[in-house]
Design an enzyme around this catalytic site. Structure first.
Site, mmCIF file in Angstrom:
data_model
loop_
_atom_site.group_PDB
_atom_site.id
_atom_site.type_symbol
_atom_site.label_atom_id
_atom_site.label_comp_id
_atom_site.label_asym_id
_atom_site.label_seq_id
_atom_site.Cartn_x
_atom_site.Cartn_y
_atom_site.Cartn_z
ATOM 1 N N VAL A 177 -7.740 19.499 37.588
ATOM 2 C CA VAL A 177 -6.381 19.573 37.038
ATOM 3 C C VAL A 177 -6.113 20.843 36.228
ATOM 4 O O VAL A 177 -5.065 20.959 35.597
ATOM 5 C CB VAL A 177 -6.053 18.329 36.168
ATOM 6 C CG1 VAL A 177 -6.107 17.073 37.015
ATOM 7 C CG2 VAL A 177 -6.999 18.208 34.975
ATOM 8 N N LYS A 178 -7.015 21.810 36.258
ATOM 9 C CA LYS A 178 -6.814 23.016 35.467
ATOM 10 C C LYS A 178 -6.034 24.082 36.247
ATOM 11 O O LYS A 178 -5.868 23.979 37.456
ATOM 12 C CB LYS A 178 -8.174 23.575 35.017
ATOM 13 C CG LYS A 178 -8.944 22.613 34.102
ATOM 14 C CD LYS A 178 -8.170 22.198 32.856
ATOM 15 C CE LYS A 178 -9.020 21.620 31.746
ATOM 16 N NZ LYS A 178 -9.485 20.249 31.939
ATOM 17 N N ILE A 179 -5.600 25.138 35.513
ATOM 18 C CA ILE A 179 -4.703 26.125 36.143
ATOM 19 C C ILE A 179 -5.339 26.805 37.357
ATOM 20 O O ILE A 179 -4.666 27.050 38.349
ATOM 21 C CB ILE A 179 -4.184 27.171 35.125
ATOM 22 C CG1 ILE A 179 -3.245 28.167 35.828
ATOM 23 C CG2 ILE A 179 -5.311 27.912 34.422
ATOM 24 C CD1 ILE A 179 -2.420 29.025 34.913
#
Ligand SMILES: *Cc1c(COP(=O)(O)O)cnc(C)c1O
Length: 397
Positions: free
Chosen positions: A185-187
């Site tokens: 879910v990170k950039i």
């Protein structure tokens, strides 16, 4: 955010490179791999893009924090200062080493309050770990001078702010050590993964060996390596590194897209007198992965949060009532619910959690709403969303 919203042929090509010769291990197998070294390549590109001498990939962001602490020689009985508002990974990574997390209040930056940090330092304190939450950052100048004055290690957790900068420098490159997460879910994502960043040769060598069983990585014949010290396995695989490599090359594009969406929503909310925005430290440029704002009080924020949900404004969080990110609901930590025995030292070190209150943090988190900025929205969707959000806040009083 997150990077998986925009998976493309670039990610697929890098993964296929790995699968074509079948070497999923990042070390060794030199003859089989046809020159593909995805983890190594990603480390080189992290070093140049995040302006740091060394990057060591590991299996997760949580592992990155543990490896960073271990690399600096922090372990049993040592105290590490961390904020009350973060992800549970922060105290997990500290406790895994037998060290003691010392929770300290945040201020209106939503990150560590330097004045409260000073008050928390004891003879056992070894490190200060600011967590750059929701796309913005801690006051790093203030924390760095506290570290210098007290001979402490500064470890930045920039898992949620990859791509943001402070006084022209990428987050994660400023402290003695920096940590990134590349989870789903990170950039930028690798599926699972993390990185330790440092300009310190010794810390880098420690991280390199420690994350791979203590192997010293000397020579090409793996079986001949020796072990200068004990380690564990926190390796990343070539498949994960391949995805991360394609994603890192798109980081600037991702940040630019987020900035456009963030700006549209922020402008709409700026028209409402009840809305105040978080403070970004002077010289800071966000990664725009979240828009954070404060409402007048807890009740107001709860109503807005509920009304956003009822009106399909997704991905906005009121962390006050949330068990992942804020001390208030970390009952398993307060009760020390461990599967295995925990040392007396750590138990005693954490006894303060039974009685300590964090009024200053409560004051900010109770009133805060944090909205994820998606990259996959169309411009029309962002404008509609911004207007709807403003409308909802205006109707609540
Ligand atoms: C995601 C995250 C981590 C942990 O990363 P994982 O890769 O999921 O282990 C650590 N700190 C913060 C602030 C995070 O958001």
């Amino acid at each position: 955010m997150p990077g998986f919203e925009l998976f493309s042929d670039l990610e697929r090509k890098e993964v296929n490179d790995v699968l074509e010769n079948g070497v999923l291990m990042r070390y060794g197998f030199d003859g089989m791999r046809n020159g593909h070294w995805k983890a190594r390549e990603l480390e080189k590109e992290l070093e140049s893009q995040l302006q740091v001498k060394h990057a060591q990939l590991v299996s997760s962001g949580t592992a990155a924090v543990s490896v960073a602490l271990a690399s600096a020689g922090i372990g049993s009985g040592d105290e590490v200062i961390m904020p009350t508002f973060t992800f549970v990974a922060s105290f997990e990574a500290i406790m895994m080493l037998g060290a003691i997390p010392v929770l300290v209040d945040i201020d209106d930056t939503l990150t560590l309050d330097p004045e409260k940090v000073k008050e928390a330092i004891t003879s056992k304190t070894k490190a200060i770990m600011p967590v750059h939450m929701c796309g913005s950052m801690a006051n790093l100048d203030a924390l760095q001078s506290i570290c210098k004055a007290n001979n402490l290690v500064l470890i930045e957790d920039s898992s949620q702010a990859t791509g943001a900068t402070y006084k022209g420098k990428p987050l994660g490159s400023i402290g003695d050590l920096g940590c990134l997460s590349l989870d789903f879910v990170k950039i930028i994502t690798a599926g699972e993964g993390g990185a330790v960043l440092t300009n310190n040769e010794k810390f880098y060598r420690h991280a390199d060996h420690y994350s791979d069983h203590g192997h010293d990585h000397v020579g090409n014949d793996r079986g001949a390596e020796s072990h200068p010290f004990l380690g564990y396995n926190f390796r990343i695989s070539e498949l994960h590194a391949a995805v991360g490599l394609a994603q890192l090359r798109r980081l600037n594009e991702f940040v630019a897209k987020q900035k456009i969406h963030y700006t549209i929503i922020k402008e709409a909310l700026s028209q409402i007198p009840e809305v105040k925005f978080r403070t970004v430290p002077e010289g800071g440029v966000e990664s725009y992965s979240f828009l954070n704002f404060f409402l007048p009080d807890l009740e107001f924020a709860r109503k807005v949060s509920k009304s956003f949900k009822d009106n399909s404004i997704d991905a906005c969080f009121h962390y006050y009532d949330n068990s992942w990110h804020y001390i208030r609901e970390w009952q398993h930590l307060k009760d020390l619910k461990s599967l295995y025995p925990i040392s007396k030292e750590v138990k005693n070190g954490l006894a303060y959690l039974q009685t300590k209150t964090f009024e200053q943090s409560d004051k900010y988190i109770a009133r805060n709403i944090s909205c994820l900025i998606k990259m996959s929205w169309t411009e029309e969707e962002v404008i509609n969303r911004a207007n709807k959000m403003a409308q909802i806040i205006k109707t609540i009083n």
